[in-house]
Design a protein around this motif. Sequence first.
Motif, short mmCIF file in Angstrom:
data_model
loop_
_atom_site.label_atom_id
_atom_site.label_comp_id
_atom_site.label_asym_id
_atom_site.label_seq_id
_atom_site.Cartn_x
_atom_site.Cartn_y
_atom_site.Cartn_z
N ARG A 84 0.83 -1.21 0.00
CA ARG A 84 0.00 0.00 0.00
C ARG A 84 0.86 1.26 0.00
N GLY A 85 2.04 1.19 0.51
CA GLY A 85 2.93 2.35 0.55
C GLY A 85 3.66 2.61 -0.75
N MET A 86 3.45 1.78 -1.79
CA MET A 86 4.15 1.97 -3.06
C MET A 86 3.27 2.69 -4.07
N PRO A 87 3.87 3.49 -4.97
CA PRO A 87 3.09 4.17 -6.02
C PRO A 87 2.46 3.16 -6.98
N LEU A 88 1.34 3.55 -7.58
CA LEU A 88 0.65 2.68 -8.55
C LEU A 88 1.56 2.31 -9.71
N GLN A 89 2.36 3.29 -10.20
CA GLN A 89 3.19 3.01 -11.37
C GLN A 89 4.24 1.94 -11.08
N VAL A 90 4.72 1.89 -9.84
CA VAL A 90 5.68 0.84 -9.48
C VAL A 90 5.01 -0.52 -9.56
N LEU A 91 3.77 -0.63 -9.06
CA LEU A 91 3.07 -1.91 -9.07
C LEU A 91 2.68 -2.33 -10.48
N THR A 92 2.21 -1.38 -11.30
CA THR A 92 1.80 -1.74 -12.66
C THR A 92 2.97 -2.27 -13.47
N ASN A 93 4.16 -1.68 -13.28
CA ASN A 93 5.33 -2.15 -14.03
C ASN A 93 5.94 -3.40 -13.41
N ALA A 94 5.86 -3.52 -12.08
CA ALA A 94 6.44 -4.70 -11.44
C ALA A 94 5.67 -5.96 -11.78
N TYR A 95 4.33 -5.86 -11.84
CA TYR A 95 3.49 -7.05 -12.06
C TYR A 95 2.86 -7.11 -13.44
N ILE A 99 0.48 -5.22 -14.77
CA ILE A 99 -0.97 -5.17 -14.60
C ILE A 99 -1.44 -3.75 -14.88
N SER A 100 -2.76 -3.59 -14.96
CA SER A 100 -3.35 -2.28 -15.23
C SER A 100 -3.38 -1.44 -13.96
N PRO A 101 -3.49 -0.13 -14.10
CA PRO A 101 -3.61 0.71 -12.92
C PRO A 101 -4.80 0.34 -12.03
N ASN A 102 -5.90 -0.08 -12.64
CA ASN A 102 -7.07 -0.47 -11.86
C ASN A 102 -6.78 -1.71 -11.02
N GLN A 103 -6.06 -2.66 -11.61
CA GLN A 103 -5.69 -3.86 -10.85
C GLN A 103 -4.70 -3.54 -9.73
N ALA A 104 -3.78 -2.62 -10.01
CA ALA A 104 -2.84 -2.20 -8.97
C ALA A 104 -3.58 -1.51 -7.82
N GLN A 105 -4.60 -0.73 -8.18
CA GLN A 105 -5.39 -0.07 -7.15
C GLN A 105 -6.11 -1.09 -6.27
N ILE A 154 -5.05 -4.14 -5.58
CA ILE A 154 -4.04 -4.74 -4.70
C ILE A 154 -3.80 -3.85 -3.49
N LYS A 155 -3.73 -2.54 -3.73
CA LYS A 155 -3.43 -1.61 -2.64
C LYS A 155 -4.60 -1.41 -1.69
N MET A 156 -5.82 -1.31 -2.21
CA MET A 156 -6.92 -0.75 -1.44
C MET A 156 -8.03 -1.73 -1.06
N ASN A 157 -8.04 -2.94 -1.62
CA ASN A 157 -9.22 -3.81 -1.44
C ASN A 157 -9.39 -4.32 -0.01
N ARG A 158 -8.38 -4.22 0.84
CA ARG A 158 -8.54 -4.63 2.22
C ARG A 158 -9.03 -3.49 3.12
N GLY A 159 -9.24 -2.32 2.54
CA GLY A 159 -9.80 -1.21 3.29
C GLY A 159 -8.95 -0.85 4.49
#
Length: 526
Positions: free
Chosen positions: A487-498, A500-506, A508-513
């Motif tokens: 959750r502490g990582m920027p979306l662009q880091v996650l999209t390029n690391a995995y 995946i799309s920005p929506n999917q990265a979002q 990963i970060k936020m779905n646990r509320g």
Amino acid sequence: MSGSGIDLKGLVESIQDYHSVLEENRKLYIEVQDLKVILLVCLVGIVNKFGGCLVNYCTVATICDVLYTSHLIELSPPRGMHIGIQKLPIPACSLKFDLLSSPQLSEAQQCRFQRLSASQPSRQIQSEGGVTELWEESQEQFQCAGVAAMRNTLQPNSLSLPNYHPTPRLVYIERGQGFISVTFPGCAETYHSQQTQKTRESEWQRQDLHQKVHRIRRGDIVAIPAGAAHWCYNDGNEELVAVSVNDLNHQSNQLDQKFRAFYLAGGVPKRGQQEQERQTFQNIFQEFDSELMAEAFNIPSEIVRKMQSEENRRGLIVNVRERMGFIRPDEEQEQEQWGGQSDNGIEESYCSMKIRTNIENRRDTDIYSRQAGKVNVVDRHKLPLLKYMDMSAERGRLYQNALLSPHWSMHGHTIVYVTGGDANVQVVNNNGQTMMNDNVNKGNMFVVPQYYTVTFKAGNNGFQWVAFKTTGWPMRNPLAGYTSVIRGMPLQVLTNAYQISPNQAQQIKMNRGGESLVLSSGGRSD
């Protein structure tokens, strides 16, 4: 004008002096930073058997002494290494560097294993008043963590005999209640009791002085420092069960990586026990010259021979002839006097330090979720004595099918003891290998090495555990949840690391509320 000229000249000179001082301070600051690097590198070299730093040790220690005394530097050790400097009233070259990190591991201690697994005690010592069960300390996972684990069961009205050991010990009271006392060396006997004894002929009173006796009960964590003699008495109507972990890697143990206990009474009977137990648990008075001991205690030799007698070897836990009672403070009232607040250690002296706290106290819960469970941590902030032992403990409970977020521990190994329910435990190492993927149940114990990633998923009956940690400063990095690394990582880091799309990265970060560490069970949206 001449007066003004003199004033201007003085002002110019003051400005020049000021800039000169600034330049000198800047140079001094750079030199201090260089010295910090030299000092820390040299300290690491000292830990690694003086690796080339022996010549510079006194020089660096002297510089450090001056700078530390002048408050010009604050040592910031490398990550994963804690350095404490103890000021001594002796020359600077004798400055003691208290390295609380473990020394370089021998080949036998290195974490080289192919698999982790939950285990039960493999050996036991049967005594008159109970049983002592031991986990096999030669197992690779316990060798990696540098710990020895045991479980003592005391029958009602039985006494675990006085003993000490060269390692710090954390004890969890799994069941029952009783009394415990830890005798700190050099401390006064501050409790005064008076007993009346009657016989047919006469009646007399006997006085006794002793150090503090503590009431213990289910859920207590008890801290026993290395070298401190201690005993435990079960005054309840049910068995007293205590699970203990000894940190063999602690700096206080300068012998070897083998668990030892020095008993002041009793001992393992020669018959019916393994040779290893007979060598580990014996009465230290046994082999002393009786006349020498009689002189040391100023008592008749007959009493010494009773202290040494093999006939008195009823084991490590003995039945008590008459119920014992002790004068002690009401520790619950003491806590109320502080308004329910935790002690901060300032009001405690060495001799009056608190040795126990209840890890199941709801008011002290650190993480709580109505849907998932709770976690309570006892560290050096809640129990100041732990900062000297460099150990801590954790009590956790997961509700039905809840999860413990995948995470790694930063500052020590974790030894997990299952107290109830069941769970699937998965552990992965740095090579991406699955080191453990097992179901664990009550009574199992397993090790999660430092930095290895672990997760729990509770079964239908939930899951409860107690974890012992080889650090007084437990920190974990969760991978999922509100406080996670991801959750502490920027979306662009996650999209390029995995990829995946920005929506999917979002997602990963936020779905646990707002959930953190303990995660509720829920259906996945595939």
